[in-house]
Design an enzyme around this catalytic site. Structure first.
Site: not given
Length: 666
Positions: A269, A416, A478
């Site tokens: 990988h 969002e 908030h």
């Protein structure tokens, strides 16, 4: 070659194998020379890539900015050598063999992860997994929206994505896939490199969900194929391309395909295969050529894939030249703003200065949008389920949905991160100027995409409201306190925090004019007075900061503030003036723009006397301007639940505290 019913050509088995091997060898050799990189994914997806580029992808290397080209997005950006090999082999002029030889080296265009703007053919910067996937959603939205405006003759293309297991694990891709399914974005096709390997080992270590069923539940079409069988791959892609829904093409692949001892293992990988394994690959596929040598017949074959787009480009160009929509189309794609916009913004500013409303700056933003939206038809807005709180929608905007791609407003839902990543994709696509809104505190949910917008230097506008403790009772979860400083720390991101309706209009104007990077407008929930009561045609916010109220005599102090704290600063100045302490108020609607000014201007505006900075956030980004005898009045911790007025008193962001700070220092 035999002519295909698709856009391109179906290669013979031998031709396909030669190009697939060329991609694998270029990829492993470049990683080996760099002694770092990811060889496994390019080797595992080379067969899929050859089928896509030879039969389906519509592109023209001579015109990499062709507006109606298909977009190819390598969401699994760690496999960058897959993309670089394809661009080199198909004839993109700015990707030379020398660039491949210097993969991941300073000063070359072939960065470890693809970077937008560094190379033609790189449609977006990828590497953080899932970002390219979500960008593609935005590109697919832009394609459908512009198709409604300009018709099939000018806009009619697809978005192709190579996504890894990791891309589909990232939460961002879940948000974006759900949105794409809801909007029915049938022009988006995802080629999933389903190799079941991650860095730590098998994906069974961390994931047991049924990805196909998950995408079906989103409203996607799903088809699977053997990722190493060209006919199976072509059949699956053809089926996906005929669908009205977005499609997930599950390509069952082997990571590091062709490596005798490392294929199918996590060791292939993210590390060079090693000299012995590289030699073994060459022997296994009968590739006798030294590193970075591509035989002439294979080179010609690769270039022929690039050449086939020329005719389609010429036909499209003729349609554009004969189109009655040519002028509007060219202006939209170029991103040039209409000349009437400046006059309209100035008229609105003058109206606000005369009428002097006391309104929240989020409402001020909506009012200037009512002016801008009818003039700037490219403006495409939205919100993450907070339209009425962010005030991001105006009455003239129809909703964009699966039944009306011509709408100019998107309900993103509580997504969002996907919203901002999709906005990035729209900006990259060109033809639209996107904006979107949420609460400032939720920039934490979408910061990686904001950062990438800044890194790519693309015009995106993010409306982030409820910008401080002033939002009140919703409390500290908030209330952003560290966010202004943390966002200002992102290079090439301009943060605006306007004080009133006039500065908000100026911030919008500057954000629209700024084509070299994204902008954030941090806006209040609470009402604030108009402080710019004298009209100025000049955009005073363009320098980031300016003296809003001069001292009445020799300046003894400067109160420096932004946003809602300007009102408090002006009241403090009035009290200090009464006491004979001549004080100036400096408004800094954008600290980022202000810091870019000449030192003389900065010192002139801030003055040499006592400085008191007032902002309802943390101090961090202001320290460079504050000396030992200066003061900062703001937040040093999280907020609390209470009314706006109570909170400002509780945290001592008050007139009396400012006045005392000045008097203690003069």
């Amino acid at each position: 070659m035999t002519t295909s019913s698709n856009f391109g050509v179906a290669l013979s088995e031998e031709e396909h194998l030669s190009l697939s091997n060329a991609i694998s060898v270029l990829s492993m050799d470049a990683v080996e020379k760099a002694q770092s990189g990811h060889p496994g994914m390019p080797m595992g997806m080379s067969d899929v890539a050859v089928v896509l580029f030879s039969q389906f992808l519509r592109f023209d290397p001579r015109h990499p900015d062709w507006a109606d080209r298909d977009r190819f997005i390598l969401s699994a950006g760690h496999g960058s050598m897959l993309l670089y090999s394809l661009l080199y082999l198909t004839g993109y002029k700015d990707l030379s063999l020398e660039e491949l030889k210097n993969f991941r080296r300073l000063g070359y265009k072939t960065a470890g992860h693809p970077e937008y703007g560094a190379l033609q053919g790189v449609e977006t910067t990828t590497g953080p997994l899932g970002q390219g996937f979500a960008n593609a959603v935005g590109m697919a939205i832009a394609e459908r929206h512009l198709n409604v405006r300009f018709g099939d003759d000018l806009i009619d293309h697809r978005v192709w994505v190579v996504a890894s297991d990791g891309c589909l694990m990232e939460g961002l891709s879940h948000e974006a896939a759900s949105l794409a399914g809801h909007l029915g974005l049938g022009r988006m096709n995802v080629l999933w490199d389903d190799n079941k390997i991650s860095i730590d080992g098998s994906t069974d270590l961390t994931s047991s969900d049924d990805v196909q069923e998950r995408f079906l539940s989103y409203g996607w079409h799903v088809v699977e194929c053997d990722g190493h069988d060209p006919k199976h791959i072509a059949c699956a892609i053809r089926e996906a391309a005929s669908e009205q829904r977005p499609s997930l093409i599950d390509c069952r692949t082997i990571i590091g395909c062709g490596a005798p001892t490392k294929a199918g293992k996590s060791i292939s990988h993210g590390a060079p295969l090693g000299k012995e394994e590289v030699a073994a690959v060459r022997a296994a596929i009968n590739w006798s050529h030294p590193p970075f040598v591509i035989p002439e017949d294979i080179s010609k074959l690769g270039l022929s894939l690039g050449n086939r787009g020329a005719k389609e480009f010429d036909c499209w160009t003729e349609r554009l030249l004969n189109s009655s929509k040519k002028e509007n189309f060219n202006r939209s794609i170029s991103g040039v703003l209409p000349a009437s916009l400046t006059e309209a913004v100035n008229a609105h500013k003058k109206s606000m200065s005369i009428n002097q409303p006391r309104i929240a700056t989020r409402v001020s933003s909506q009012k200037i949008l009512e002016v801008i939206v009818p003039i700037l038809v490219e403006l495409l807005g939205g919100s993450a389920d907070l339209s009425s709180s962010n005030n991001t929608k105006v009455d003239s905007q129809e909703l964009l949905n699966r039944n009306n791609y011509g709408g100019r407003y998107i309900h993103y839902g509580v997504r969002e991160h996907a919203m901002v990543a999709a906005i990035n994709g729209m900006a990259l696509h060109k033809g639209v100027i996107p904006y979107g809104g949420t609460f400032l505190v939720f920039t934490d949910y979408c910061r990686p995409s904001i950062r990438l917008a800044a890194l790519m230097g693309i015009r995106c506008i993010f409306i982030m409201t409820h910008d401080s403790i002033g939002l009140g009772e919703d409390g500290p979860t908030h209330q952003p306190v560290e966010h202004l400083s943390s966002l200002r720390a992102i290079p090439n991101l301009v943060v605006f925090r306007p004080a009133d309706a006039v500065e908000t209009a100026e911030a919008w104007q500057l954000a629209l004019q700024r084509r070299s990077g994204p902008s954030i407008l941090a806006l209040t929930r609470q009402n604030v007075p108009t402080v710019r009561v004298r009209h100025s045609e000049f955009n005073l916010s363009s320098k980031g900061g300016y003296v809003l109220a001069n001292a009445k005599g020799e300046r003894r102090a400067s109160i420096i503030a932004s946003g809602s704290e300007i009102e408090i600063a002006i009241a403090a100045k009035a009290q200090l003036d009464l006491e004979g302490i001549h004080t100036a108020v400096v408004s800094v609607p954008s600290l980022d723009l202000f810091m870019a000014q000449e030192p003389f201007y900065i010192n002139h505006v801030f003055g040499s006397s006592v400085r008191v900075v007032v902002e309802a956030g943390v101090r961090q980004c202001w320290d460079r301007f504050l000396g030992d005898n200066d003061a900062f009045i703001g937040m040093s911790g999280f907020g609390a639940s209470g009314s706006c007025q109570e909170l400002y008193r509780h945290f001592k962001i008050t007139v009396s505290n400012i006045v005392n700070a000045v008097k203690e220092r003069i």
